[in-house]
Design a protein around this motif. Structure first.
Motif, short mmCIF file in Angstrom:
data_model
loop_
_atom_site.label_atom_id
_atom_site.label_comp_id
_atom_site.label_asym_id
_atom_site.label_seq_id
_atom_site.Cartn_x
_atom_site.Cartn_y
_atom_site.Cartn_z
N PRO A 29 0.65 -1.08 0.03
CA PRO A 29 -0.03 0.20 0.00
C PRO A 29 0.94 1.19 0.07
N LEU A 30 0.67 2.15 -1.06
CA LEU A 30 1.40 3.28 -1.24
C LEU A 30 0.61 4.45 -0.57
N GLY A 31 -0.57 4.64 -1.07
CA GLY A 31 -1.22 5.70 -0.54
C GLY A 31 -2.12 6.52 -1.81
N ARG A 32 -2.47 7.65 -1.43
CA ARG A 32 -3.11 8.47 -2.42
C ARG A 32 -2.33 9.11 -3.64
N LEU A 33 -2.84 8.73 -4.95
CA LEU A 33 -1.85 9.24 -6.25
C LEU A 33 -1.89 10.79 -6.29
N SER A 34 -3.25 11.32 -6.21
CA SER A 34 -3.34 12.65 -6.74
C SER A 34 -4.32 13.33 -6.04
N PHE A 35 -4.39 14.69 -6.19
CA PHE A 35 -5.51 15.36 -5.57
C PHE A 35 -6.66 15.96 -6.26
N VAL A 36 -6.49 16.45 -7.61
CA VAL A 36 -7.57 16.65 -8.21
C VAL A 36 -7.55 16.33 -9.78
N LYS A 37 -8.56 16.17 -10.49
CA LYS A 37 -8.51 15.71 -11.93
C LYS A 37 -7.70 16.70 -12.91
N LEU A 38 -6.87 16.36 -13.58
CA LEU A 38 -6.13 17.12 -14.47
C LEU A 38 -6.73 17.01 -15.84
N ALA A 39 -7.16 15.66 -16.25
CA ALA A 39 -7.78 15.56 -17.37
C ALA A 39 -8.63 14.48 -17.29
N ASN A 40 -9.51 14.40 -18.46
CA ASN A 40 -10.73 13.37 -18.62
C ASN A 40 -10.55 12.56 -19.82
N ASP A 225 -15.64 20.39 -14.65
CA ASP A 225 -17.25 20.63 -14.67
C ASP A 225 -17.62 21.17 -16.08
N GLN A 226 -16.70 22.01 -16.78
CA GLN A 226 -17.25 22.81 -17.93
C GLN A 226 -16.79 21.82 -19.27
N GLY A 227 -16.04 20.65 -18.77
CA GLY A 227 -15.62 19.77 -19.85
C GLY A 227 -14.34 20.34 -20.64
N LEU A 228 -13.57 21.22 -19.96
CA LEU A 228 -12.41 21.77 -20.55
C LEU A 228 -11.36 20.75 -20.31
N LEU A 229 -11.40 19.87 -19.57
CA LEU A 229 -10.30 18.96 -19.27
C LEU A 229 -10.61 17.60 -20.15
N ASN A 230 -11.45 17.61 -21.07
CA ASN A 230 -11.75 16.42 -22.01
C ASN A 230 -10.62 16.30 -22.68
N GLU A 231 -9.99 14.91 -22.64
CA GLU A 231 -8.93 14.90 -23.53
C GLU A 231 -9.18 13.64 -24.68
N ASN A 232 -8.33 14.01 -25.87
CA ASN A 232 -7.92 12.79 -26.71
C ASN A 232 -6.72 12.29 -26.21
N TYR A 233 -6.79 10.95 -25.66
CA TYR A 233 -5.26 10.40 -25.36
C TYR A 233 -4.21 10.35 -26.14
N LYS A 234 -4.58 10.33 -27.59
CA LYS A 234 -3.67 10.08 -28.40
C LYS A 234 -2.99 11.49 -28.83
N THR A 235 -3.49 12.58 -28.46
CA THR A 235 -2.87 13.78 -28.51
C THR A 235 -2.67 14.58 -27.36
N VAL A 236 -2.64 13.92 -26.22
CA VAL A 236 -2.67 14.77 -24.87
C VAL A 236 -1.20 15.21 -24.76
N ASN A 237 0.01 14.97 -25.27
CA ASN A 237 1.19 15.41 -24.78
C ASN A 237 1.33 16.69 -25.60
#
Length: 252
Positions: A29-40, A225-237
């Motif tokens: 067990p390591l623990g918590r990975l992150s705090f907030v969503k960065l991408a969806n 919430d506004q959908g601004l973090l929605n990502e196409n994972y193929k172009t995320v970089n």
């Protein structure tokens, strides 16, 4: 002074017992990975949270890692990222209220779970597009995937920890109850308490994005919430949010 020494001795025994128990077990067990969503979506190859989990696994010589979530719209497909196989599992609370804010939390119910563990049959589990009705079925799937992908030694475990509402310092976020259940089922309630507490502290000492996430959590939650973090994972970089995130790492 006498009672203080007795108390410290009991705490030392609890920590020592928990350490010995977990150090010889199948889950690390390591623990918590992150705090907030960065991408969806939450996790995919190249996602900063995924890359961070890969780093944790590589540091421990592990070929796989397990990340747990609260089930949303994802089918929680497991995947390979940079040579580490990321196993994803989401839980469904059949008696809970879903992903809610802190003002709606049933604290009495949470206390019962903390004291006695998760009642049998309360959770269902989603992994790789399949719903598992029991904990044992879900873990059999996890162990099968780990074995297929060459896992040797204990499997690193994190809960994703992202918070869509409220302050992520106060709220432990996505996957927290399932992390606790896995620890109670694997090691018993006392080690589960100890490693849940240390897991809460884990990202403050290990997550290089800590300061950026905590300083900007309200903005990132609003973007999600506004959908601004929605990502196409193929172009995320090449994405705007990803590059902001990468450029605000804190390695101090």
């Amino acid at each position: 002074m006498k009672w203080l020494l007795i108390t410290l001795g009991i705490i030392a025994l609890i920590i020592g017992y928990s350490y010995v128990t977990v150090s010889n077990g199948p889950i690390e067990p390591l623990g918590r990975l992150s705090f907030v969503k960065l991408a969806n979506p939450d996790m995919y190859p190249g996602h900063p949270d995924s890359e961070l989990l890969v780093k944790y696994a590589e540091e421990r010589g592990s070929k796989c890692a397990l990340v747990v979530h609260f089930t949303g719209s994802s089918n929680y497909r497991s995947y390979n990222d940079s040579g580490v196989y990321i196993i994803e599992v989401g839980f469904i609370d059949t008696q809970g209220n879903g992903s809610i804010n802190i003002s709606q939390v049933n604290f009495l119910d949470s206390l019962k779970v903390a004291l006695f563990g998760v009642p049998d049959g309360r959770y269902k589990y989603m992994s790789d597009g399949h719903v598992y009705d029991t904990y044992d079925e879900m873990m059999a799937h996890v162990n099968e995937l780990a074995q297929e992908h060459g896992q040797e030694g204990p499997l690193p475990l994190v809960w994703h920890g992202t918070v869509r509402q409220d302050n992520p310092i106060l709220v432990q976020g996505c996957g927290f109850p399932l992390y606790f259940q896995i620890l109670t089922q694997t090691y018993g309630i006392i080690p589960a308490y100890v490693y849940t507490i240390t897991g809460m502290l884990f990202p403050y000492f290990n997550n290089p994005y800590r300061d950026f996430e905590l300083k900007n959590y309200a903005t990132l939650q609003s973007y999600y919430d506004q959908g601004l973090l929605n990502e196409n994972y193929k172009t995320v970089n090449d994405s705007y949010q990803y590059n902001i995130y990468k450029n605000n790492q804190n390695y101090d």
